[in-house]
Scaffold this motif. Structure first.
Motif, PDB file in Angstrom:
ATOM      1  N   THR A  42     -19.389  39.110   4.820  1.00 28.16           N
ATOM      2  CA  THR A  42     -19.685  38.386   3.589  1.00 28.16           C
ATOM      3  C   THR A  42     -21.189  38.470   3.362  1.00 28.16           C
ATOM      4  OG1 THR A  42     -19.952  36.286   4.769  1.00 28.16           O
ATOM      5  CG2 THR A  42     -17.768  36.735   3.833  1.00 28.16           C
ATOM      6  N   GLU A  80     -21.483  30.978   8.267  1.00 23.99           N
ATOM      7  CA  GLU A  80     -21.859  31.935   7.215  1.00 23.99           C
ATOM      8  C   GLU A  80     -20.704  32.270   6.287  1.00 23.99           C
ATOM      9  OE1 GLU A  80     -25.267  32.381   7.225  1.00 23.99           O
ATOM     10  OE2 GLU A  80     -24.866  31.031   8.894  1.00 23.99           O
ATOM     11  N   THR A  81     -19.529  32.558   6.832  1.00 22.62           N
ATOM     12  CA  THR A  81     -18.408  32.943   5.979  1.00 22.62           C
ATOM     13  C   THR A  81     -18.076  31.837   4.989  1.00 22.62           C
ATOM     14  OG1 THR A  81     -17.515  34.395   7.705  1.00 22.62           O
ATOM     15  CG2 THR A  81     -15.997  33.705   5.961  1.00 22.62           C
ATOM     16  N   HIS A  92     -20.859  31.569   2.329  1.00 23.72           N
ATOM     17  CA  HIS A  92     -20.833  32.659   1.347  1.00 23.72           C
ATOM     18  C   HIS A  92     -19.621  32.530   0.424  1.00 23.72           C
ATOM     19  CE1 HIS A  92     -23.396  35.180   4.343  1.00 23.72           C
ATOM     20  NE2 HIS A  92     -24.120  34.293   3.677  1.00 23.72           N
ATOM     21  N   LEU A  93     -18.483  32.115   0.979  1.00 24.03           N
ATOM     22  CA  LEU A  93     -17.308  31.921   0.122  1.00 24.03           C
ATOM     23  C   LEU A  93     -17.528  30.784  -0.866  1.00 24.03           C
ATOM     24  CD1 LEU A  93     -14.344  32.459   2.618  1.00 24.03           C
ATOM     25  CD2 LEU A  93     -15.322  34.082   0.975  1.00 24.03           C
ATOM     26  N   ASN A 144     -19.949  32.534  -3.558  1.00 24.31           N
ATOM     27  CA  ASN A 144     -19.542  33.653  -4.405  1.00 24.31           C
ATOM     28  C   ASN A 144     -18.151  34.223  -4.134  1.00 24.31           C
ATOM     29  OD1 ASN A 144     -19.776  35.859  -2.370  1.00 24.31           O
ATOM     30  ND2 ASN A 144     -21.934  35.282  -2.392  1.00 24.31           N
ATOM     31  N   ARG A 169     -16.984  36.522  -2.250  1.00 26.80           N
ATOM     32  CA  ARG A 169     -16.808  37.922  -1.843  1.00 26.80           C
ATOM     33  C   ARG A 169     -16.602  38.039  -0.331  1.00 26.80           C
ATOM     34  NH1 ARG A 169     -21.952  40.901  -3.483  1.00 26.80           N
ATOM     35  NH2 ARG A 169     -22.789  39.030  -2.509  1.00 26.80           N
ATOM     36  N   ILE A 170     -15.651  38.894   0.056  1.00 29.89           N
ATOM     37  CA  ILE A 170     -15.348  39.075   1.476  1.00 29.89           C
ATOM     38  C   ILE A 170     -14.665  40.429   1.676  1.00 29.89           C
ATOM     39  CG2 ILE A 170     -13.109  37.904   1.285  1.00 29.89           C
ATOM     40  CD1 ILE A 170     -13.700  36.667   4.085  1.00 29.89           C
ATOM     41  N   HIS A 196     -10.847  44.421   0.705  1.00 26.46           N
ATOM     42  CA  HIS A 196     -11.855  43.745  -0.104  1.00 26.46           C
ATOM     43  C   HIS A 196     -11.178  42.702  -0.977  1.00 26.46           C
ATOM     44  CE1 HIS A 196     -15.145  46.738   0.509  1.00 26.46           C
ATOM     45  NE2 HIS A 196     -14.120  47.537   0.724  1.00 26.46           N
ATOM     46  N   ARG A 213     -11.441  38.361  -2.782  1.00 21.68           N
ATOM     47  CA  ARG A 213     -12.050  37.051  -3.026  1.00 21.68           C
ATOM     48  C   ARG A 213     -11.395  36.085  -2.047  1.00 21.68           C
ATOM     49  NH1 ARG A 213     -16.359  37.801  -5.985  1.00 21.68           N
ATOM     50  NH2 ARG A 213     -16.272  35.691  -6.748  1.00 21.68           N
ATOM     51  N   ILE A 258      -7.467  35.236   1.607  1.00 18.85           N
ATOM     52  CA  ILE A 258      -8.105  36.271   0.784  1.00 18.85           C
ATOM     53  C   ILE A 258      -7.090  36.884  -0.166  1.00 18.85           C
ATOM     54  CG2 ILE A 258      -9.333  38.487   0.850  1.00 18.85           C
ATOM     55  CD1 ILE A 258      -9.912  37.503   3.919  1.00 18.85           C
TER      56      ILE A 258
END
Length: 188
Positions: A26, A64-65, A68-69, A72, A74-75, A92, A94, A124
């Motif tokens: 992420t 962190e994951t 970041h989620l 935004n 993104r993962i 890939h 969201r 995800i």
């Protein structure tokens, strides 16, 4: 030769379920922020549908994951074959983190082996699936899952893990909100 796939079919699902390790990446929106890449193991990844996967997220030193989620969504998950034929697959999408108070947390948790160290479930919605050769990925022989995290979680207990998350999972290394404001919801 790399290719994109329309969905996770039965063959890909079976291959994913055989892998002993996967990686999660992420990144924050800020170009000054740090990209996060984490190895994951154990029996913690599930294919929920042709374009949906989830993994069991355990209490750890960083957040962190989740940060970041929150920012935004993104993962990417990457799996690579360390045994058998060479193959790399990237999922890939969201992501969202489901804390214990989320209605779907209790529905998904039974899909995973019991673990006192549970922090969240990361779900995800996959929007791109790519597969490539992995010719340079080395062959490794799986010996066993490590038991250190489970032993640590049992030793600390639920209350001790909650306290740890309150001390260490409040913000990311870049200062983004992690479990800040969510600490009571992260109590299990």
């Amino acid at each position: 030769m790399g290719k994109t796939l329309p969905q996770i079919d039965d063959d890909l699902k079976a291959w994913i379920e055989k892998q002993k390790m996967f990686f999660v990446a992420t990144a924050p929106l800020s170009p000054e922020g740090h990209v996060n890449l984490s190895p994951k193991g154990g029996d913690s990844l599930r294919v929920l549908g042709p374009l949906t996967v989830a993994y069991h997220d355990f209490t750890g030193s960083g957040v962190e994951t989740i940060s970041h989620l929150r920012e935004n969504g993104r993962i990417v998950i990457m799996l690579c074959a360390f045994e058998g034929g060479p193959r790399i697959v990237r999922l890939h999408g969201r992501g969202e983190f489901l804390l214990p108070d989320h209605p779907d947390f209790g529905k998904l948790l039974p899909l995973f082996p019991p673990n006192i160290g549970s922090r969240s479930i990361i779900r995800i919605q996959v929007d791109r699936i790519s597969s490539s050769c992995g010719f340079q990925v080395p062959l490794y022989e799986f010996k066993a899952d490590r038991t250190v995290l489970d032993e640590y979680a049992r030793k600390r207990g639920a209350e001790g893990l909650y306290e740890y998350r309150c001390e260490n999972n409040v913000t990311s290394i870049d200062g983004l909100p992690g479990l800040s404001g969510l600490a009571d919801k992260a109590r299990t």
